[in-house]
Design an enzyme around this catalytic site. Structure first.
Site, PDB file in Angstrom:
ATOM      1  N   ASP A   4     -37.370   9.796  43.895  1.00  0.00           N
ATOM      2  CA  ASP A   4     -38.543   9.156  43.299  1.00  0.00           C
ATOM      3  C   ASP A   4     -38.406   7.649  43.062  1.00  0.00           C
ATOM      4  OD1 ASP A   4     -36.735   9.251  41.277  1.00  0.00           O
ATOM      5  OD2 ASP A   4     -37.894  10.550  39.963  1.00  0.00           O
ATOM      6  N   ARG A  37     -42.414   9.129  34.874  1.00  0.00           N
ATOM      7  CA  ARG A  37     -42.977   9.163  36.228  1.00  0.00           C
ATOM      8  C   ARG A  37     -44.488   9.016  36.212  1.00  0.00           C
ATOM      9  NH1 ARG A  37     -40.320  12.881  39.598  1.00  0.00           N
ATOM     10  NH2 ARG A  37     -42.245  12.734  40.777  1.00  0.00           N
ATOM     11  N   TYR A  55     -32.694  14.169  34.343  1.00  0.00           N
ATOM     12  CA  TYR A  55     -31.485  14.430  35.137  1.00  0.00           C
ATOM     13  C   TYR A  55     -30.371  14.824  34.182  1.00  0.00           C
ATOM     14  CZ  TYR A  55     -32.939  11.978  39.443  1.00  0.00           C
ATOM     15  OH  TYR A  55     -33.543  11.602  40.599  1.00  0.00           O
ATOM     16  N   PRO A  91     -27.644  11.333  42.302  1.00  0.00           N
ATOM     17  CA  PRO A  91     -28.979  10.736  42.283  1.00  0.00           C
ATOM     18  C   PRO A  91     -29.203   9.752  41.137  1.00  0.00           C
ATOM     19  CG  PRO A  91     -29.054  12.870  41.239  1.00  0.00           C
ATOM     20  CD  PRO A  91     -27.632  12.669  41.683  1.00  0.00           C
TER      21      PRO A  91
END
Ligand code: FAD
Length: 686
Positions: A50, A280, A288, A366
């Site tokens: 993302d 987001r 995460y 990530p």
């Protein structure tokens, strides 16, 4: 059984994730005969990567769709660091800017991978006939080694198999979490309305199911993800750290009393682990969470048992870390758990014919939001090079720079990820005597320093035929020979000329005005990604005799029959089809007009007349202030010449008094297109 169809294609791309789609976009923009196949029946619609770093936004903007990502994405401006206080309760201890102010005209944003892929697909369709062929995967690959150095040959033979719709459809989990069923992303994404055509195309897959075809290709790119079939076929390996971390990821619309839920947060709890909060688009928040630090959950293999991980378990971990704050959700959009090694390919290509890009050649955690960015930037680096070789503009030798440039970036990324993982995952130190704990000051310092790397702006390519600076391929540490094709053409930049432009890095962007109509442009806006080289002449104040003389002498060299423009622009091509010659002066705008400058900067075309889009001035605009590009980049009043690659990285900086150095630079790797005696004086009315 019928005859298996055979055909030729210049470039075959396997995998239509971010890396493959970036490559297909270059092929579309450069008019290359290319095909792209993906084993999946549709693109992804939610979840996965993302984060878009500011360099990636600059790149997407150069491809013509950065504004779509910028508008739809959630912008992340601040990072909040939360740590346990003396009573073990988490408190906000610091705030730092997410993107270092001033490094780019964009800042880091987040938008899910499916949307980014959508933008690529639209851009490819607009520029070409190339379409992702879904439900198709290669089943065999052969390379004719005797033909790999022959420019005209198609040395790669691939058999493609068309799958059934069932084979091409990934299995969706329908996990229940909080009493809620997680549906297939196809139907739940409120951003998917323009994906109708993809769904219709997917339903056609069965018409070709179980058929095969044979393709002969000049070049092939394996952008087929972490389990890369292509990598296995060509016998390349990933090497690196085998201690894997397991990550849980939840995309939720949260219900929480945690006050910074719309900020990017790194939260270290006293004893329950760490969490990264990523706010987001569409009120979503990504959490995460590292679920183990050892990679071992009891079996003997050392690998984690992913089947034991579910959204409820990830949520409970988040609740423990965030306590005393509460968190739950009403909507779960996507979740995953995965185990990531920190590994880099031993090599990025075989024979500079079959290349690997993206996750196929590097894997890592990530946390720093690098996966999609670095993967796209791999093929952004490679695409224009392959296009110029296929078109016969450049020698194949430039393809070696893909590995020398990108492997080092991947290695840097792994080193960064390694350090960052340790600091992120460790338990906070209780006091200065707690040697096993992580110092939160060290974590903050690493975060701030890491932000430059994570922005993508710090990329600095080493010396090669296309980066004219001191240094040799040996210094790049991978043994790749990227020295100039012919030593007599070796050109070295004068890096001391302007402090703000670093040879090997992307040219920074500041506002300039069009001389012809006074419109302000960001420099990058006039350097779109279309495969062209730019030679930018910063001519200083051209009202001064000295600067004017130098400019006219330089333009004679550029317009001569033996100039790079004449020798390397194919006969019949547009005058700026391969090179654009741009001028940025800083005489007062109103004291001159475009017609006061040499014709090489305002080429004449029998049909279109003068080109008014190549002369710019560093002066005050009516509505958007003063770009001050000379001040910002440290351009001397003596001026300078800057060569910029088609991907906006700087190849060369040199004096205006040595214009022939530009000819020598291009002689190192460009292919002569016409004999000097038959060349026209390029781009000028004669
Ligand atoms: P991919 O995006 O993996 O694309 C590869 C493509 O190749 C796919 O479309 C696949 O269908 C196709 N393909 C594979 N094999 C074949 C074959 N044999 N033939 C034809 N086609 C083939 N990054 C983050 O930053 N944050 C995250 O939360 C995150 N979560 C992730 C979760 C999962 C399950 C995965 C797999 C990755 C995740 N990543 C995440 C990583 C990020 O998505 C990748 O770094 C990025 O997508 C890499 O792009 P790519 O194009 O190299 O590979």
């Amino acid at each position: 059984m019928g005859v298996i169809p055979e055909s030729n294609v210049d470039v075959l791309i396997v995998g239509a994730g971010p890396a493959g789609l970036m490559m297909a976009t270059w092929m579309a923009k450069c008019g290359i005969n290319a095909r792209i196949v993906d084993k999946r029946g549709t693109k992804i619609f939610n979840g996965q990567a993302d984060g878009l770093q500011c360099r990636t936004l600059e790149i997407l903007d150069s491809l013509g769709f950065g504004h779509r990502a910028w508008r739809e994405a959630n912008h992340m401006l601040e990072i909040c660091l939360w740590n346990p206080d003396e009573n073990g309760i988490i408190r906000r201890s610091d705030r730092i800017p997410d993107t270092i102010p001033g490094i780019s005209r964009f800042q880091q944003v987040v938008l899910h991978q499916g949307r980014i892929e959508r933008f690529f697909l639209d851009s490819i369709a607009e520029a070409s006939e190339i379409r992702v062929e879904r439900g198709v995967m290669p089943s065999s690959l052969k390379i004719d080694e005797s033909a790999v150095e022959d420019d005209a040959a198609y040395p790669i033979t691939i058999t493609l198999r068309h799958l059934t719709e069932e084979e091409a459809t990934p299995k969706q989990s329908s996990t229940s979490a909080n009493g809620q069923s997680v549906q297939d992303g196809l139907f739940r994404s409120n951003l998917a309305k323009d994906d109708t055509q993809d769904l219709l195309d997917a339903s056609k897959i069965n018409a070709k199911a179980n058929s095969e075809e044979v393709i002969h290709a000049k070049y092939m790119i394996g952008a087929d993800g972490a389990h890369s079939w292509t990598r296995n076929q060509i016998g390349l390996k990933l090497e690196g750290d085998s201690t894997d971390y397991i990550w849980g990821v939840l995309d939720i619309v949260p219900i929480t009393d945690f006050p910074d839920i719309r900020m990017r947060c790194a939260i270290h709890s006293a004893d329950c682990g760490s969490i990264m909060v990523i706010p987001r688009e569409n009120k979503l928040v990504r959490l995460y969470i590292q679920l183990t630090t050892t990679g071992k959950t009891g079996d003997n293999s050392g690998r984690a048992d992913r089947s034991k991980i579910n959204p409820q378990m990830i949520l409970e971990s988040a609740q423990r870390i965030l306590a005393p704050y509460k968190i739950t959700y009403r909507k779960l959009d996507w979740w995953t758990a995965y185990q990531i090694g920190q590994r880099v390919g031993t090599s990025f290509s075989v024979h500079e014919r079959v290349f690997l890009a993206g996750d196929a050649v590097h894997t890592h955690s990530p946390k720093a939001g690098q996966g999609m960015n670095v993967s796209m930037q791999d093929s952004f680096n490679l695409g224009w090079k392959i296009a110029s070789v296929v078109k016969g503009h450049a020698h194949r030798s430039i393809l070696k720079t893909y590995q020398s440039e990108r492997r080092r970036i991947a290695q840097d990324l792994i080193a960064f990820d390694h350090k960052f993982s340790r600091l992120f995952s460790g338990r906070p130190a209780k006091d200065v005597m707690d040697a096993e704990g992580i110092s939160m000051e060290e974590f903050k310092a690493a975060f701030e320093k890491g932000n430059m790397f994570a922005s993508g702006i710090a990329v600095n390519y080493g010396a090669s035929a296309i980066v004219a600076k001191e240094g040799s391929s040996e210094e790049q540490g991978d043994g790749t020979d990227v020295s100039v094709a012919n030593a007599k053409h070796r050109v070295i930049s004068d890096q001391s000329l302007c402090a703000g432009i670093t040879v090997g890095m992307r040219i920074p962007s500041h506002k300039v005005l069009s001389q012809a109509d006074a419109r302000p442009w960001h420099l990058h806006e006039v350097l779109p990604s279309n495969g062209r080289w730019r030679v930018i002449v910063f001519a200083g104040n051209t009202n001064e005799d000295r600067q004017r003389d130098k400019l006219w002498k330089l333009s004679e060299v550029f317009s001569a029959p033996n100039s790079f423009l004449s020798l390397y622009t194919p006969k019949g091509a547009r005058y700026d089809g391969v090179f654009e010659v741009l001028l940025i002066h800083n005489a007062p705008r109103q004291s001159v007009t475009v017609l006061d400058f040499p014709e090489v900067f305002r080429p004449y075309d029998e049909i279109d007349g003068w080109d008014y889009n190549k002369i710019f001035v560093d002066d005050v605009s009516y509505h958007e202030g003063f770009g001050n590009i000379y001040g910002a980049l440290g351009i001397p009043q003596d001026g300078c010449i800057v060569i910029v690659r088609p991907d906006q990285y700087v190849s060369y900086v040199g004096s205006m008094e040595k214009p022939a150095a530009v000819n020598s630079f291009f002689a190192g790797f460009m292919k002569g297109q016409q004999a000097p005696d038959e060349a026209q004086t390029n781009g000028t009315k004669v």
